[in-house]
Motif scaffolding. Sequence first.
Motif, PDB file in Angstrom:
ATOM      1  N   ALA A  71     -13.243 -41.957  76.511  1.00  0.00           N
ATOM      2  CA  ALA A  71     -12.717 -42.683  74.804  1.00  0.00           C
ATOM      3  C   ALA A  71     -11.928 -44.072  75.751  1.00  0.00           C
ATOM      4  O   ALA A  71     -12.265 -44.739  76.564  1.00  0.00           O
ATOM      5  CB  ALA A  71     -12.461 -42.078  74.448  1.00  0.00           C
ATOM      6  N   TYR A  72     -10.428 -44.193  74.897  1.00  0.00           N
ATOM      7  CA  TYR A  72      -9.654 -45.192  75.755  1.00  0.00           C
ATOM      8  C   TYR A  72      -8.764 -45.217  76.603  1.00  0.00           C
ATOM      9  O   TYR A  72      -7.918 -45.802  76.757  1.00  0.00           O
ATOM     10  CB  TYR A  72      -9.078 -45.589  74.264  1.00  0.00           C
ATOM     11  CG  TYR A  72      -8.241 -44.655  73.328  1.00  0.00           C
ATOM     12  CD1 TYR A  72      -7.206 -44.234  74.196  1.00  0.00           C
ATOM     13  CD2 TYR A  72      -9.449 -44.336  72.345  1.00  0.00           C
ATOM     14  CE1 TYR A  72      -6.916 -43.350  72.888  1.00  0.00           C
ATOM     15  CE2 TYR A  72      -8.257 -43.335  72.109  1.00  0.00           C
ATOM     16  CZ  TYR A  72      -6.790 -42.249  72.432  1.00  0.00           C
ATOM     17  OH  TYR A  72      -6.776 -41.428  71.404  1.00  0.00           O
ATOM     18  N   ARG A  73      -8.675 -43.066  76.531  1.00  0.00           N
ATOM     19  CA  ARG A  73      -7.693 -42.780  77.631  1.00  0.00           C
ATOM     20  C   ARG A  73      -8.477 -42.710  79.059  1.00  0.00           C
ATOM     21  O   ARG A  73      -8.264 -42.042  79.888  1.00  0.00           O
ATOM     22  CB  ARG A  73      -6.753 -41.720  76.956  1.00  0.00           C
ATOM     23  CG  ARG A  73      -5.739 -41.204  78.028  1.00  0.00           C
ATOM     24  CD  ARG A  73      -5.365 -40.211  77.863  1.00  0.00           C
ATOM     25  NE  ARG A  73      -4.527 -40.531  75.855  1.00  0.00           N
ATOM     26  CZ  ARG A  73      -3.983 -40.934  75.615  1.00  0.00           C
ATOM     27  NH1 ARG A  73      -2.755 -41.244  77.079  1.00  0.00           N
ATOM     28  NH2 ARG A  73      -3.411 -41.009  74.188  1.00  0.00           N
ATOM     29  N   GLU A  74      -9.171 -43.678  79.733  1.00  0.00           N
ATOM     30  CA  GLU A  74     -10.547 -43.222  80.644  1.00  0.00           C
ATOM     31  C   GLU A  74     -10.506 -43.812  82.145  1.00  0.00           C
ATOM     32  O   GLU A  74     -11.726 -44.149  82.377  1.00  0.00           O
ATOM     33  CB  GLU A  74     -11.594 -44.230  79.906  1.00  0.00           C
ATOM     34  CG  GLU A  74     -12.146 -45.479  80.113  1.00  0.00           C
ATOM     35  CD  GLU A  74     -11.318 -46.780  79.593  1.00  0.00           C
ATOM     36  OE1 GLU A  74     -10.014 -46.506  78.900  1.00  0.00           O
ATOM     37  OE2 GLU A  74     -12.026 -47.916  79.155  1.00  0.00           O
ATOM     38  N   ASP A 152      -8.234 -34.901  70.607  1.00  0.00           N
ATOM     39  CA  ASP A 152      -8.746 -33.775  69.606  1.00  0.00           C
ATOM     40  C   ASP A 152      -8.834 -34.837  68.496  1.00  0.00           C
ATOM     41  O   ASP A 152      -9.233 -34.112  67.367  1.00  0.00           O
ATOM     42  CB  ASP A 152      -7.533 -32.434  69.800  1.00  0.00           C
ATOM     43  CG  ASP A 152      -6.424 -33.256  70.416  1.00  0.00           C
ATOM     44  OD1 ASP A 152      -5.769 -33.474  71.413  1.00  0.00           O
ATOM     45  OD2 ASP A 152      -5.316 -33.360  69.265  1.00  0.00           O
ATOM     46  N   GLY A 153      -7.940 -36.044  68.601  1.00  0.00           N
ATOM     47  CA  GLY A 153      -7.908 -36.066  67.338  1.00  0.00           C
ATOM     48  C   GLY A 153      -9.368 -36.568  66.603  1.00  0.00           C
ATOM     49  O   GLY A 153      -9.967 -36.625  65.107  1.00  0.00           O
ATOM     50  N   ALA A 154     -10.506 -36.969  67.330  1.00  0.00           N
ATOM     51  CA  ALA A 154     -11.561 -36.905  67.480  1.00  0.00           C
ATOM     52  C   ALA A 154     -12.673 -35.758  66.359  1.00  0.00           C
ATOM     53  O   ALA A 154     -13.766 -36.092  65.824  1.00  0.00           O
ATOM     54  CB  ALA A 154     -12.538 -37.725  68.548  1.00  0.00           C
TER      55      ALA A 154
HETATM   56  C1  LIG Z   1     -11.992 -44.278  63.889  1.00  0.00           C
HETATM   57  C2  LIG Z   1     -10.360 -44.720  64.606  1.00  0.00           C
HETATM   58  N1  LIG Z   1      -9.651 -44.291  63.846  1.00  0.00           N
HETATM   59  C3  LIG Z   1      -8.084 -44.366  63.869  1.00  0.00           C
HETATM   60  C4  LIG Z   1      -8.118 -45.127  64.797  1.00  0.00           C
HETATM   61  C5  LIG Z   1      -6.253 -45.534  65.707  1.00  0.00           C
HETATM   62  N2  LIG Z   1      -6.099 -44.282  66.670  1.00  0.00           N
HETATM   63  C6  LIG Z   1      -6.237 -44.171  67.912  1.00  0.00           C
HETATM   64  S1  LIG Z   1      -5.755 -43.512  69.634  1.00  0.00           S
HETATM   65  C7  LIG Z   1      -5.940 -41.778  67.539  1.00  0.00           C
HETATM   66  C8  LIG Z   1      -5.273 -40.654  68.576  1.00  0.00           C
HETATM   67  C9  LIG Z   1      -6.527 -40.273  68.608  1.00  0.00           C
HETATM   68  O1  LIG Z   1      -5.907 -38.656  69.070  1.00  0.00           O
HETATM   69  P1  LIG Z   1      -7.113 -38.257  70.063  1.00  0.00           P
HETATM   70  O2  LIG Z   1      -8.852 -38.166  69.992  1.00  0.00           O
HETATM   71  O3  LIG Z   1      -6.328 -36.921  70.776  1.00  0.00           O
HETATM   72  O4  LIG Z   1      -7.210 -38.758  71.989  1.00  0.00           O
HETATM   73  P2  LIG Z   1      -6.110 -39.248  72.835  1.00  0.00           P
HETATM   74  O5  LIG Z   1      -4.673 -39.595  72.219  1.00  0.00           O
HETATM   75  O6  LIG Z   1      -4.624 -37.187  72.717  1.00  0.00           O
HETATM   76  O7  LIG Z   1      -6.237 -38.756  74.368  1.00  0.00           O
HETATM   77  C10 LIG Z   1      -6.299 -42.902  67.101  1.00  0.00           C
HETATM   78  C11 LIG Z   1      -6.091 -42.254  65.185  1.00  0.00           C
HETATM   79  C12 LIG Z   1      -8.927 -45.911  65.756  1.00  0.00           C
HETATM   80  N3  LIG Z   1      -8.526 -46.017  66.830  1.00  0.00           N
HETATM   81  N4  LIG Z   1     -10.334 -45.249  65.847  1.00  0.00           N
END
Ligand SMILES: Cc1ncc(C[n+]2csc(CCOP(=O)(O)OP(=O)(O)O)c2C)c(N)n1
Length: 326
Positions: A71-74, A152-154
């Motif tokens: 994802a973006y923490r990669e 977990d947000g996904a």
């Molecule tokens: C579709 C979408 N919705 C909202 C965002 C804004 N956003 C960026 S990170 C994030 C939280 C995601 O948390 P999680 O998936 O648990 O990953 P973690 O940061 O815990 O590794 C959100 C809501 C986004 N980047 N993409």
Amino acid sequence: MAISEKRAILTKNELISMYKEMLLIRTFEEKAAEMYTRGKIGGFLHLYSGQEAVAVGFISALRPDDYVIGAYREHGQCIAKGTDPKYVMAELFGKVTGISKGKGGSMHLFDIEKGFLGGHGIVGGGMPLAVGVGLAIKYKKEDKVCICFFGDGAVNEGAFHEAMNMVALWKLPVIYVLENNLYGMGTPIYRASSIPDLIRRASCYDIEREQVDGMDVLAVRDTAERSIRLAREHSEPRFIEAITYRYRGHSVADPGQYRTKEEVEEWRKRDPIVRMEKYLKDNLFITDDDLIAIRDEVNAKVQEAVDFAESSPFPPPDALYEDVYA
Ligand SMILES: Cc1ncc(C[n+]2csc(CCOP(=O)(O)OP(=O)(O)O)c2C)c(N)n1
């Protein structure tokens, strides 16, 4: 298919290399934070400190020709897949020698040679891509697998449900690894998910599932061996929930005021690197001097990455028109 209880037997070298890799990722991340505060890195920077056992435990069990989607923490996942940290650091600095030519930055690392298929800024964005990769593997009758990491947000994104349905329906060799670090930005799971027990999501799609302590690299490696073998041999998806914790805020800009210092300290007591150090000393008789030598080697590698990034040029303005597909 029942999951076998057989444990992987790891050699001394494999164990040391897993330790070294986790230390490299932690050191790299902490150095990146320092470079951010010095103004060398701009934009977003989401650090992985605390979660290293998940990337290393899983990716160390893969073959080099298997795929990983993050994802973006990669950063840690990309390094664990084999990308030289200097190309990752150069990407964070926005330099032309970066793994995405300095145009992607922290959230968009991509290394096709190593089978690392991103870095995705959209939450849940990697999950449908993993369906495509799994389908390509099956279509070409290969025996590769694809691991897709997400947070977990996904799990509340539509993409999660569509992807889970399709990998199950088409029996694709994809291993979805939920890195449950308990928070999506500042929101704890129980405020975002109607079923906080996230592993249950897999049962809706009849996907074989397993939960693992994501702060214990040996437990993760064990789960990884099992799920990768089954996905590879039977072309079936797996769903793994690794319970883990990020020590830092959501990004370096987040002071993390939604959780207590005590909570962070409690998790730090379970630190995967400290635990592995103890394991190596107790079971393999690794000495403090050996550990210092490993630390020196890792520090030198991270410093080399910073020097490489510093001394590399920024992309020329014309590069804006290269690699544009739309
Ligand atoms: C579709 C979408 N919705 C909202 C965002 C804004 N956003 C960026 S990170 C994030 C939280 C995601 O948390 P999680 O998936 O648990 O990953 P973690 O940061 O815990 O590794 C959100 C809501 C986004 N980047 N993409």
